[in-house]
Design an enzyme around this catalytic site. Structure first.
Site, mmCIF file in Angstrom:
data_model
loop_
_atom_site.group_PDB
_atom_site.id
_atom_site.type_symbol
_atom_site.label_atom_id
_atom_site.label_comp_id
_atom_site.label_asym_id
_atom_site.label_seq_id
_atom_site.Cartn_x
_atom_site.Cartn_y
_atom_site.Cartn_z
ATOM 1 C CD GLU A 109 -2.903 -1.088 2.371
ATOM 2 O OE1 GLU A 109 -4.104 -0.789 2.247
ATOM 3 O OE2 GLU A 109 -2.393 -1.395 3.469
ATOM 4 C CD GLU A 129 -3.413 -6.350 3.931
ATOM 5 O OE1 GLU A 129 -2.710 -5.330 3.941
ATOM 6 O OE2 GLU A 129 -3.574 -7.050 2.906
#
Length: 712
Positions: A109, A129
């Site tokens: 990210e 995740e």
């Protein structure tokens, strides 16, 4: 304050190189976020800086957020990841990510918030995740679709896949891939972008890119249904679909806000709590209590596996996959040929499925050879015995390898039940002997119980744990007892499963109840898979040692019927050729009802809740006894054993974590209730809580206290 006083970055030909430095994987904890924000602000304000490059110290770029902060105030303290990434994306100067090693989760990210990305082609990238019960929470679901398209982004986010950078060469994720230093290439690209900015060109800001999706409503409805079907009720995969849909329907900033709201909600779920516990427990399990910090592992490059059956072949494959040179030893040519053929068929199958290239398959096979004698033992760093469970046979093997192995070689047994101390006594070097209990199929199952004998040397334990990491196994240290951690706990679990049949349940009901609760397979399906004749041998051994144990006679009844399980097409279930799901057996059910009549028991309806509690609490109580005796180092190690090796649902965190979630006082009370069952079952003895469990229940303490108290 001057740049020299802060020293937040290294200035190289007009490029500020900011290095993420937070060993071991540069996790984006609060301290690193503060340093990174400070360095960025100084670099943006510094007239000598034309462009910025973000790089990682050590073995990788960044492995994401610091999971230890996820339930602490630090996760929301300023600067948040969202604010930090906004600072990067809004920078008037080009910011380029130089990726080596890995860019995972928040690390990827971070890279996507930069204006460009340069990666080493072997770097590992992904947004995993979902395996923690979460979705990316710092812009990943909004930026990734803008770079690679909706379908590719969904596959990465919903499945939590990680891949090497070169496999995404044409995806749009990277501006440049290199087999050399990504830092050098990133600096060159940063200067090129700076020149373009100087000429009036605008920077490519990820959040400003548009996302196009034809017939989006139908596509996302299908994706959501698929995620639901494959996730067994876990909320994160479906939530990932929702968030990627935000990227196609909402302005960027609103999409970020929606993503963070979903992330925050998932962070409060029981699923995240369990998955986080297992994630941290697996890392804690690598620590061997009492091991001096200066202990260095011995080198392990050459191995010998004694035995080429199902287990020996699987171990051989596991070792070759870790890059070790392996010699498989068998007693005759036919057995050796079968073992080597099993190995070859494994690699050919992996090649056909696209998991390995032809070159990779041949490279793995080139590490493996066969032998009919023990001469290779003399050059081995590690010898693993993987023959059948007979102490005398193992004695003969260990006496031979003891005579041939060089000083310092590790001598390991793959036994699942036998006493490692007895096996070590067959040699003149008990300090070099330990158990390495692989689980079948060894090339697939992640768990490895590392069994420490009374005289096993610290160096040997350090070597075993390093070896486990190298071959990709989840290692847990166990002391010596019958069945070690996993199989010892399995016995009371199976005993309760059988007694439930006596009282009114049928095999398919017991299996269905515990599988709906989350177990991969119920006890009777597991028994059929392992072989009911093998279970009969284990029961016979245990009853010889302890005649007071009470098993349902149904176990022996189906063995007498020749219903040995899947291998013969008949066990607790009937296995119809060409049909995936097993069928309940009328013959077995009739025998179960006859046994209830013999016992004089009026069969009753047993709720799924009672089935689950009796199976689960049998595991918990035996686990507490294992802690009392010092067989396990810590309660979280028991959770790792069961989630990695026995199909226990990771999202429930393991049996000991479940005890914490339910409350030890509740567990204790229910066990006392079950102790009032049928006299023939010796319920008072079976359900007598361990002294440690009693102590903790009285103090109203939890699993964390159980971890701390295990040796007291």
């Amino acid at each position: 304050m001057s740049q020299q006083a802060l020293s937040p970055y290294q200035l190289v030909a007009g490029v500020a190189v900011i290095t993420l430095d937070n060993p071991p994987v540069n996790g984006l904890g609060l301290a690193l976020r503060l340093r990174l924000e400070e360095a960025l602000r100084v670099a943006i304000a510094d007239r000598a800086v034309r462009a910025i490059v973000l790089s990682g110290a050590g073995r990788g770029f960044c492995a994401g957020g610091d999971i230890t902060e996820f339930d602490l105030p630090a996760i929301t303290q300023s600067p948040s990841l969202m604010a930090l990434f906004g600072l990067i994306e809004d920078s008037p100067k080009p910011v380029v990510a130089a990726i080596h090693g890995m860019a995972l989760g928040g690390g990827l990210e971070l890279a996507m918030a930069c204006h460009a990305r340069v990666a080493h082609e072997q770097a590992l990238v992904g947004l995993p995740e979902v395996h923690l019960g979460l979705i990316p929470g710092a812009g990943g679901t909004q930026r990734l679709p803008r770079l690679v398209g909706v379908e590719t982004a969904l596959n990465l986010i919903v499945q939590g896949r990680t891949c090497q950078a070169y496999t995404m060469r044409d995806s749009g994720l990277f501006d440049q891939l290199t087999s050399d230093s990504p830092l050098d290439a990133a600096q060159a690209l940063a200067l090129k972008l700076a020149d373009q900015v100087g000429s009036g060109s605008a920077l490519r800001r990820t959040g400003q890119l548009s996302v196009h999706m034809h017939d989006a409503a139908a596509f996302f409805a299908y994706a959501r249904a698929t995620a639901k079907a494959q996730s067994r009720g876990l909320p994160a995969p479906e939530a990932g679909v929702d968030c990627v849909e935000f990227a196609t329907t909402l302005p960027f900033q609103q999409g970020l806000e929606g993503e963070f709201e979903v992330f925050s909600r998932l962070r409060t779920t029981a699923q995240f709590a369990g998955l986080r516990h297992v994630f941290l427990a697996e890392r804690k399990a690598l620590e061997v209590e009492g091991l001096p910090s200066a202990t260095s592992p011995r080198p392990v490059e050459r191995a010998v596996v004694i035995g080429g059956g199902t287990m020996g072949s699987g171990i051989t494959i596991s070792l070759a996959n870790g890059g070790l040179s392996v010699t498989m030893v068998e007693r005759d040519q036919n057995a050796l040929d079968r073992g080597l053929m099993t190995v070859r068929q494994h690699y050919e199958g992996a090649q056909k499925k696209g998991r390995l290239s032809a070159q990779q398959a041949e490279q793995q096979l080139s590490l493996i050879k066969g032998a009919l004698d023990y001469q290779g033992v003399a050059e081995a760093d590690l010898v693993i015995e993987a023959i059948f469970e007979d102490l005398q046979a193992k004695r003969e093997v260990f006496e031979q390898i003891d005579a041939l192995a060089r000083p310092g070689a590790l001598l390991a047994s793959n036994t699942s039940m036998l006493d490692i101390n007895q096996i070590a006594a067959f040699t003149g070097r008990p300090q070099d002997v330990l158990g390495l209990h692989f689980f079948s199929p060894a090339q697939v199952m992640k768990l490895l119980e590392v069994v420490e004998g009374e005289r096993t040397a610290p160096e040997v334990m350090a070597t075993a744990m390093a070896f486990a990491r190298r071959i990709g196994k989840t290692a847990v240290v166990s002391g010596v007892c019958e069945g070690f951690i996993g199989n010892r706990m399995l016995q009371p679990y199976m005993m309760q499963a059988g007694l439930l049949l006596d009282e009114g349940a049928l095999p398919h009901q017991v299996d269905r109840a515990i599988e709906r609760w989350g177990m991969a397979m119920g006890p009777f399906r597991v028994s059929d898979l392992a072989g009911n004749d093998l279970g009969a041998q284990i029961r016979e051994q245990r009853l010889t040692q302890n005649p007071n144990l009470v098993y349902s006679r149904n176990f022996d009844a189906i063995t007498r019927m020749g219903r040995f399980g899947q291998k013969v097409g008949r066990g607790w279930y009937d296995y119809v050729p060409g049909q995936r799901a097993p069928e309940p057996s009328g013959e077995v059910n009739a025998a179960i009802e006859a046994e209830s009549r013999r016992l004089g028991i009026q069969r009753r309806i047993i709720s799924d809740e009672e089935i689950v509690e009796r199976l689960l609490f049998a595991l918990i109580n035996e686990g507490a006894k294992i802690l009392e005796e010092g067989i396990a180092q810590r309660s979280s190690d028991i959770d790792v054993v069961y989630t990695a090796g026995y199909g226990f649902p990771r999202w429930r965190g393991g049996p000991m974590f479940c005890a914490d979630q339910l409350g030890l006082k509740y567990v204790f009370a229910r066990m006392r209730h079950f102790a009032g069952g049928h006299d023939y079952q010796r319920c008072e003895d079976f359900w007598r809580p361990s002294a440690l469990l009693c102590q903790l229940a009285e103090r109203e303490q939890s699993s964390s206290a159980l971890n701390q108290s295990e040796k007291s």
